[in-house]
Design a protein around this motif. Structure first.
Motif, mmCIF file in Angstrom:
data_model
loop_
_atom_site.group_PDB
_atom_site.id
_atom_site.type_symbol
_atom_site.label_atom_id
_atom_site.label_comp_id
_atom_site.label_asym_id
_atom_site.label_seq_id
_atom_site.Cartn_x
_atom_site.Cartn_y
_atom_site.Cartn_z
ATOM 1 N N UNK A 294 0.810 -1.220 0.000
ATOM 2 C CA UNK A 294 0.000 0.000 0.000
ATOM 3 C C UNK A 294 0.846 1.274 0.000
ATOM 4 N N UNK A 295 2.117 1.164 0.363
ATOM 5 C CA UNK A 295 2.944 2.372 0.399
ATOM 6 C C UNK A 295 3.463 2.785 -0.977
ATOM 7 N N UNK A 296 3.020 2.078 -2.026
ATOM 8 C CA UNK A 296 3.373 2.534 -3.376
ATOM 9 C C UNK A 296 2.809 3.920 -3.636
ATOM 10 N N UNK A 297 1.756 4.301 -2.875
ATOM 11 C CA UNK A 297 1.144 5.611 -3.077
ATOM 12 C C UNK A 297 2.089 6.773 -2.855
ATOM 13 N N UNK B 109 12.397 9.771 -0.996
ATOM 14 C CA UNK B 109 10.998 9.385 -0.809
ATOM 15 C C UNK B 109 10.869 7.865 -0.752
ATOM 16 N N UNK B 110 11.627 7.178 -1.591
ATOM 17 C CA UNK B 110 11.545 5.725 -1.634
ATOM 18 C C UNK B 110 12.015 5.076 -0.346
ATOM 19 N N UNK C 210 9.978 0.584 -3.124
ATOM 20 C CA UNK C 210 11.088 1.541 -3.053
ATOM 21 C C UNK C 210 11.534 1.981 -4.442
ATOM 22 N N UNK C 211 11.602 1.030 -5.354
ATOM 23 C CA UNK C 211 12.054 1.329 -6.712
ATOM 24 C C UNK C 211 11.095 2.267 -7.440
ATOM 25 N N UNK C 212 9.794 1.992 -7.383
ATOM 26 C CA UNK C 212 8.850 2.825 -8.142
ATOM 27 C C UNK C 212 8.753 4.224 -7.540
ATOM 28 N N UNK D 85 6.139 -3.863 -10.951
ATOM 29 C CA UNK D 85 7.376 -3.854 -10.161
ATOM 30 C C UNK D 85 7.086 -4.062 -8.678
ATOM 31 N N UNK D 86 6.024 -3.422 -8.163
ATOM 32 C CA UNK D 86 5.724 -3.645 -6.741
ATOM 33 C C UNK D 86 4.764 -4.815 -6.535
ATOM 34 N N UNK D 87 4.625 -5.650 -7.582
ATOM 35 C CA UNK D 87 3.975 -6.955 -7.497
ATOM 36 C C UNK D 87 2.487 -6.868 -7.164
#
Length: 247
Positions: free
Chosen positions: A60-63, A113-114, A150-152, A207-209
């Motif tokens: 959820x932290x991809x946001x 940020x990542x 982290x990557x995205x 990427x974040x699956x």
């Protein structure tokens, strides 16, 4: 170039923009992870493995990539809004040098940020899962998800920068990025999956699956992201070199 990057880095942290974007990203992540605690118990009862629940909490932290992306765009476009971009080009010693310096600073900010998103992802899983009566169960899937998030988030920084260079207008750049990210990319995936999976947001999801059968593999998704950044960056740099700086 080192002095120029330092100068641009000072610009990046001047004012409240980076704090506002950071606050938005953290608030979004906390809201989604806290909200997940209201449904995770039912999902586990229905058969979801505790390890999968932990990975979902991390995911959820991809946001935070929205904060990274919008910061990158505003970092460039605010100088167009004030007209300061012309002076920046003169002082930097060339358009290409300034373009490169801003991309580098945007990339550094994206990494920041990542890293923050990664730390908060682990912290929220450690905090919210027990509050929901669930056990934190770390797994390879959770680790790969954390790396993907982290990557995205990191790559969203330079993506916002090159998009800002391309559109130059702050309102237009921010609005376009939001529409593409929140509406267009998802709609394309649903309507034309063969095309939609190659959009930026959907490639980031790979990427974040994010578990969607139409998506690319994480490796291919990463290549698509880098390809979009390179393509938009090349077009933006070409425009910067061939047109009036303020046009």
């Amino acid at each position: 170039m080192r002095d120029l990057v330092r100068s641009e880095a000072r610009k990046a942290v001047a004012g409240r923009t980076w704090l506002i974007m950071l606050g938005v990203g953290v608030l979004l992540g906390l809201m989604t992870t806290a909200g997940y605690t209201t449904t995770v118990e039912q999902e586990v009862a229905a058969g979801l493995a505790p390890a999968a629940a932990t990975a979902s909490m991390v995911r959820f932290w991809f946001g935070m990539m929205l904060a990274s992306m919008l910061f990158g765009a505003v970092f460039v476009t605010r100088e167009y809004g004030t007209g300061a971009i012309a002076r920046s080009v003169l002082v930097s010693g060339g358009r290409g040098r300034l373009f490169t310096a801003k991309v580098l600073v945007g990339s550094i900010a994206g990494v920041g940020y990542g890293v923050l998103a990664a730390g908060l992802a682990v912290g929220s899983a450690w905090l919210f899962l027990p509050l929901a009566g669930q056990q934190l169960t770390w797994s390879t899937e959770a680790t790969l998800t954390l790396v993907g998030v982290t990557a995205v988030v990191a790559l969203a920084g330079p993506w916002g920068v090159v998009f800002g260079w391309l559109l130059r207008n702050q309102v237009l750049a921010v609005a376009t990025l939001l529409v593409l990210t929140l509406l267009v990319d998802e709609a394309l995936l649903r309507l034309v999956p063969a095309v939609g999976r190659f959009t930026m947001q959907i490639a980031m999801g790979a990427v974040y699956r994010d578990a969607k059968p139409e998506m690319l593999s994480p490796t291919m998704g990463l290549l698509v992201i880098l390809g979009w950044i390179a393509l938009v960056g090349a077009v933006a740099l070409r425009r910067l070199r061939r047109s009036d700086v303020l046009s």
